[in-house]
Design an enzyme around this catalytic site. Sequence first.
Site, short mmCIF file in Angstrom:
data_model
loop_
_atom_site.label_atom_id
_atom_site.label_comp_id
_atom_site.label_asym_id
_atom_site.label_seq_id
_atom_site.Cartn_x
_atom_site.Cartn_y
_atom_site.Cartn_z
N ILE A 298 0.83 -1.21 0.00
CA ILE A 298 0.00 0.00 0.00
C ILE A 298 0.87 1.26 0.00
O ILE A 298 0.52 2.25 -0.64
CB ILE A 298 -1.00 -0.01 1.18
CG1 ILE A 298 -2.02 1.15 1.04
CG2 ILE A 298 -0.30 0.05 2.52
CD1 ILE A 298 -2.83 1.11 -0.22
N GLY B 28 -5.23 -7.11 0.76
CA GLY B 28 -5.85 -6.15 1.66
C GLY B 28 -5.12 -4.82 1.65
O GLY B 28 -4.60 -4.39 0.62
N GLU B 29 -5.12 -4.15 2.80
CA GLU B 29 -4.38 -2.90 3.02
C GLU B 29 -4.95 -1.70 2.26
O GLU B 29 -4.47 -0.59 2.41
CB GLU B 29 -2.90 -3.05 2.63
CG GLU B 29 -2.17 -4.18 3.31
CD GLU B 29 -0.75 -4.38 2.77
OE1 GLU B 29 -0.28 -3.55 1.96
OE2 GLU B 29 -0.10 -5.37 3.17
N GLY B 30 -5.94 -1.91 1.41
CA GLY B 30 -6.42 -0.84 0.54
C GLY B 30 -5.72 -0.81 -0.80
O GLY B 30 -5.87 0.15 -1.57
N GLU C 40 -7.33 -2.24 5.46
CA GLU C 40 -7.31 -2.88 6.78
C GLU C 40 -6.12 -3.82 6.90
O GLU C 40 -5.57 -4.27 5.91
CB GLU C 40 -8.61 -3.63 7.06
CG GLU C 40 -9.24 -4.37 5.87
CD GLU C 40 -8.34 -5.39 5.22
OE1 GLU C 40 -7.66 -6.16 5.95
OE2 GLU C 40 -8.31 -5.47 3.98
#
Length: 336
Positions: free
Chosen positions: A83, A301-303, A160
């Site tokens: 990210i 994830g992580e955006g 997240e």
Amino acid sequence: MTLTDELQHKIDFKTKPLGALGYLETIAHKIGMVQQTASPQLIRPHMVVFAADHGIARAGVSAYPQEVTYQMVMNFLGGGAAINVFCRQNKIDIKIVDAGVNFDFESGLELIDKKVRKSSRNILEEPAMTPEEYHQALENGRSVVKDIVKTGCNIIGFGEMGIGNTSASSLLMSKLFDIPIAECVGRGTGLNDAQLQNKINILSQAIDTYPDVKTIDGIIQTFGGLEIAQMIGAMQEAYEQNMLIMIDGFIATIAVATLWKKNPDILKNCIFCHVSDESAHLRLLDILGQKALISLNLRVGEGTGCALAYPVIESAVNFLNEMSSFEDAHVSNKEE
């Protein structure tokens, strides 16, 4: 002429065949309607990554140990995660939030401290959060967005980090939409077949433990995670501030689905950025009637999906504002 007609006319009379920019045209129209202008702008894009631990992780639902959550937060703060790379590349401001990591971070880090408690509870034994903790998490998420709005930001994405959070999201999906848990469970961090079956068995046990939980808030409080609850609060605040909301993968989509259950209009502000490799995500998008911008088999994830899709969203705004019309460019339109 209404704004929706004005936008459509502006899109249709660009120097291209009618509809030739496909889904970009839909996104451009959506952004114009959210901002109530035929010349929208994207200002100070932000990505917020909420991190928290999950008590159910101790039951063995993930391929990774729980301490990976805090280790990855340190990686975010050091600028070394996926990210970080994509936000740097696309000039997106990134904020990391401790929503409930099971770790004591030293002071002085560029970490937003919104810790409600160290980890949600093990839902095999008790609800993930008390009602008070749940409402505090919602308010904490709201407060993060309120601060970001002060920078002038009008487009925000949410990511997240939390070992065990695909399990929490599968439980939320199962309870919210009355879908058998086995159809809501995926491989998460990369489970093999035996580990996947174990995950299904554990989550089935969790579902059976709380047969009487029916309300949306009750479901989130019982089965959710602190980072998911804070993301829900943040999304609600972003909607109330009339921001564009970039939705990442499975976990972010289930977060916005809880809000959609209460107010379907929230989707007017949402841009769904990618289709996750998590098996239930496409089904969830179908339930919401949404189409994602990109499909790259992501499941980090992580955006990351938001950060990768942002240039596509930029392109939608830029063609609307900068591309010539047939009249401007003295190009003949098709004959009627």
